[in-house]
Design a protein around this motif. Sequence first.
Motif, PDB file in Angstrom:
ATOM      1  N   ILE A   1      18.925  49.431  15.483  1.00 56.11           N
ATOM      2  CA  ILE A   1      19.127  50.751  16.091  1.00 56.11           C
ATOM      3  C   ILE A   1      20.589  51.142  15.922  1.00 56.11           C
ATOM      4  CG2 ILE A   1      19.023  52.105  18.206  1.00 56.11           C
ATOM      5  CD1 ILE A   1      16.956  50.095  19.260  1.00 56.11           C
ATOM      6  N   ASP A   2      20.819  52.335  15.389  1.00 47.10           N
ATOM      7  CA  ASP A   2      22.176  52.832  15.165  1.00 47.10           C
ATOM      8  C   ASP A   2      22.553  53.748  16.333  1.00 47.10           C
ATOM      9  OD1 ASP A   2      24.440  52.868  13.556  1.00 47.10           O
ATOM     10  OD2 ASP A   2      23.785  54.571  12.359  1.00 47.10           O
ATOM     11  N   ASP A   3      22.852  53.157  17.466  1.00 50.60           N
ATOM     12  CA  ASP A   3      23.129  53.947  18.673  1.00 50.60           C
ATOM     13  C   ASP A   3      23.743  53.013  19.717  1.00 50.60           C
ATOM     14  OD1 ASP A   3      23.219  55.985  20.546  1.00 50.60           O
ATOM     15  OD2 ASP A   3      21.094  56.454  20.439  1.00 50.60           O
TER      16      ASP A   3
ATOM     17  N   THR B   1      26.868  49.751  16.024  1.00 51.18           N
ATOM     18  CA  THR B   1      27.671  50.826  16.609  1.00 51.18           C
ATOM     19  C   THR B   1      28.866  51.082  15.702  1.00 51.18           C
ATOM     20  OG1 THR B   1      29.099  49.321  17.848  1.00 51.18           O
ATOM     21  CG2 THR B   1      27.092  50.041  18.954  1.00 51.18           C
ATOM     22  N   ASN B   2      29.526  52.185  15.953  1.00 53.62           N
ATOM     23  CA  ASN B   2      30.834  52.442  15.339  1.00 53.62           C
ATOM     24  C   ASN B   2      31.630  53.254  16.358  1.00 53.62           C
ATOM     25  OD1 ASN B   2      30.291  55.247  15.039  1.00 53.62           O
ATOM     26  ND2 ASN B   2      29.339  54.925  13.060  1.00 53.62           N
ATOM     27  N   PRO B   3      32.908  53.496  16.138  1.00 56.57           N
ATOM     28  CA  PRO B   3      33.694  54.214  17.149  1.00 56.57           C
ATOM     29  C   PRO B   3      33.141  55.603  17.478  1.00 56.57           C
ATOM     30  CG  PRO B   3      35.142  53.093  15.611  1.00 56.57           C
ATOM     31  CD  PRO B   3      33.747  52.957  15.048  1.00 56.57           C
TER      32      PRO B   3
ATOM     33  N   ILE C   1      31.296  41.526  12.702  1.00 55.39           N
ATOM     34  CA  ILE C   1      32.509  42.346  12.749  1.00 55.39           C
ATOM     35  C   ILE C   1      32.391  43.386  11.643  1.00 55.39           C
ATOM     36  CG2 ILE C   1      35.021  42.303  12.642  1.00 55.39           C
ATOM     37  CD1 ILE C   1      34.677  39.127  12.873  1.00 55.39           C
ATOM     38  N   LYS C   2      32.311  44.659  12.036  1.00 56.38           N
ATOM     39  CA  LYS C   2      32.240  45.717  11.024  1.00 56.38           C
ATOM     40  C   LYS C   2      33.651  46.080  10.581  1.00 56.38           C
ATOM     41  CE  LYS C   2      29.323  49.231  11.295  1.00 56.38           C
ATOM     42  NZ  LYS C   2      28.712  50.413  11.956  1.00 56.38           N
ATOM     43  N   ILE C   3      33.862  46.007   9.294  1.00 56.63           N
ATOM     44  CA  ILE C   3      35.191  46.288   8.744  1.00 56.63           C
ATOM     45  C   ILE C   3      35.068  47.350   7.651  1.00 56.63           C
ATOM     46  CG2 ILE C   3      37.179  45.284   7.538  1.00 56.63           C
ATOM     47  CD1 ILE C   3      36.449  42.594   8.737  1.00 56.63           C
TER      48      ILE C   3
ATOM     49  N   ASN D   1      22.742  58.922   3.890  1.00 52.79           N
ATOM     50  CA  ASN D   1      22.701  60.388   3.987  1.00 52.79           C
ATOM     51  C   ASN D   1      24.049  61.031   3.657  1.00 52.79           C
ATOM     52  OD1 ASN D   1      20.822  62.617   4.735  1.00 52.79           O
ATOM     53  ND2 ASN D   1      22.600  63.137   5.993  1.00 52.79           N
ATOM     54  N   ARG D   2      25.118  60.356   4.042  1.00 51.51           N
ATOM     55  CA  ARG D   2      26.436  60.940   3.717  1.00 51.51           C
ATOM     56  C   ARG D   2      26.623  60.983   2.200  1.00 51.51           C
ATOM     57  NH1 ARG D   2      31.122  59.178   7.956  1.00 51.51           N
ATOM     58  NH2 ARG D   2      29.837  58.770   9.780  1.00 51.51           N
ATOM     59  N   ILE D   3      26.089  59.970   1.508  1.00 48.33           N
ATOM     60  CA  ILE D   3      26.177  59.971   0.037  1.00 48.33           C
ATOM     61  C   ILE D   3      25.301  61.095  -0.523  1.00 48.33           C
ATOM     62  CG2 ILE D   3      25.738  58.631  -2.070  1.00 48.33           C
ATOM     63  CD1 ILE D   3      26.265  56.078  -0.350  1.00 48.33           C
TER      64      ILE D   3
ATOM     65  N   ALA E   1      22.720  52.426   6.076  1.00 46.32           N
ATOM     66  CA  ALA E   1      23.050  53.169   7.299  1.00 46.32           C
ATOM     67  C   ALA E   1      23.057  54.665   7.009  1.00 46.32           C
ATOM     68  CB  ALA E   1      24.410  52.716   7.812  1.00 46.32           C
ATOM     69  N   SER E   2      23.256  55.429   8.094  1.00 42.69           N
ATOM     70  CA  SER E   2      23.357  56.887   7.978  1.00 42.69           C
ATOM     71  C   SER E   2      22.086  57.502   7.389  1.00 42.69           C
ATOM     72  CB  SER E   2      24.585  57.253   7.108  1.00 42.69           C
ATOM     73  OG  SER E   2      24.701  58.647   6.948  1.00 42.69           O
ATOM     74  N   PHE E   3      20.950  57.173   7.997  1.00 43.32           N
ATOM     75  CA  PHE E   3      19.681  57.778   7.570  1.00 43.32           C
ATOM     76  C   PHE E   3      19.455  59.067   8.335  1.00 43.32           C
ATOM     77  CE2 PHE E   3      18.877  53.283   6.582  1.00 43.32           C
ATOM     78  CZ  PHE E   3      18.350  53.396   5.308  1.00 43.32           C
TER      79      PHE E   3
HETATM   80  C1  E4P Z   1      26.498  52.543  10.608  1.00 44.41           C
HETATM   81  O1  E4P Z   1      26.629  52.005  11.691  1.00 44.41           O
HETATM   82  C2  E4P Z   1      27.188  53.799  10.258  1.00 44.41           C
HETATM   83  O2  E4P Z   1      28.417  53.798  10.887  1.00 44.41           O
HETATM   84  C3  E4P Z   1      26.362  54.976  10.667  1.00 44.41           C
HETATM   85  O3  E4P Z   1      25.013  54.800  10.272  1.00 44.41           O
HETATM   86  C4  E4P Z   1      26.873  56.292  10.115  1.00 44.41           C
HETATM   87  O4  E4P Z   1      25.936  57.271  10.427  1.00 44.41           O
HETATM   88  P1  E4P Z   1      26.257  58.844  10.377  1.00 44.41           P
HETATM   89  O5  E4P Z   1      26.397  59.214   8.937  1.00 44.41           O
HETATM   90  O6  E4P Z   1      25.069  59.478  11.019  1.00 44.41           O
HETATM   91  O7  E4P Z   1      27.510  59.069  11.151  1.00 44.41           O
END
Ligand code: E4P
Length: 225
Positions: A5-7, A27-29, A85-87, A134-136, A166-168
């Motif tokens: 889960i990305d939340d 998670t991310n910031p 650790i996400k880097i 999705n960002r790509i 990620a980023s679906f």
């Molecule tokens: C993974 O944890 C990424 O940080 C995240 O999926 C990015 O998603 P976003 O493009 O919706 O911000």
Amino acid sequence: MKLLIDDANIARIKAIYKYYPIDGVTTNPTILKKCGGNPHEVLAEIRDFIGRDADLHVQVVSTTAEEMISEGKKIPATFGKNTYIKIPSTPEGFAAMQALSADGYLITATAIYTPMQAFLAAKSGANYAAPYVNRIDNLGAGGVETTKTIQNIFRNNGFTTQILAASFKNSQQVQALCEYGIGAATIAPDVIEGLVRNACVTSAVADFTKDFEKLCGEGKTTLDF
Ligand code: E4P
């Protein structure tokens, strides 16, 4: 394929865990900012709920390798085993990945937009590489195709690094990568729910209930036989 889960919203995490076979949380910031509250308390509550065996991915915020290494060491010390650790996959990030992986830390290389970033992350010892599908797509470059290319690069170079896509933003992106057999996908709750949201399914199940009730009476089930 692992499903995460990305939340960071605990209510949404609990709602998804109630129904679906989930392997952990990322998670991310930015996700933590959307959630609000004290990040340490939010992450501790998530770890407490998902348990020690589930995967939890927590991102460093520092921008220099030296500081990323210090932050990176503190994250699993705080949130326990199976904490990655996400880097970010920047030059400083690659230096931090090499140092932390040499010490046996679990690493997820994040903010990946290109196959060669993923190659360098794998070579730097990352356990996971996270392309932003999705960002790509939004750059017109093809998030699914980029991720498949990364999978081929890993396989053809003998890397054990797995993909954590990620980023679906839709089911089709998820399905295409599930079919390709990537290691893991991290997906926001609304997109996970969208994987099974289908009026035909709802209608088919309603018809089954209606027909059984016509046969045996309202509210009856096989328990009433
Ligand atoms: C993974 O944890 C990424 O940080 C995240 O999926 C990015 O998603 P976003 O493009 O919706 O911000």
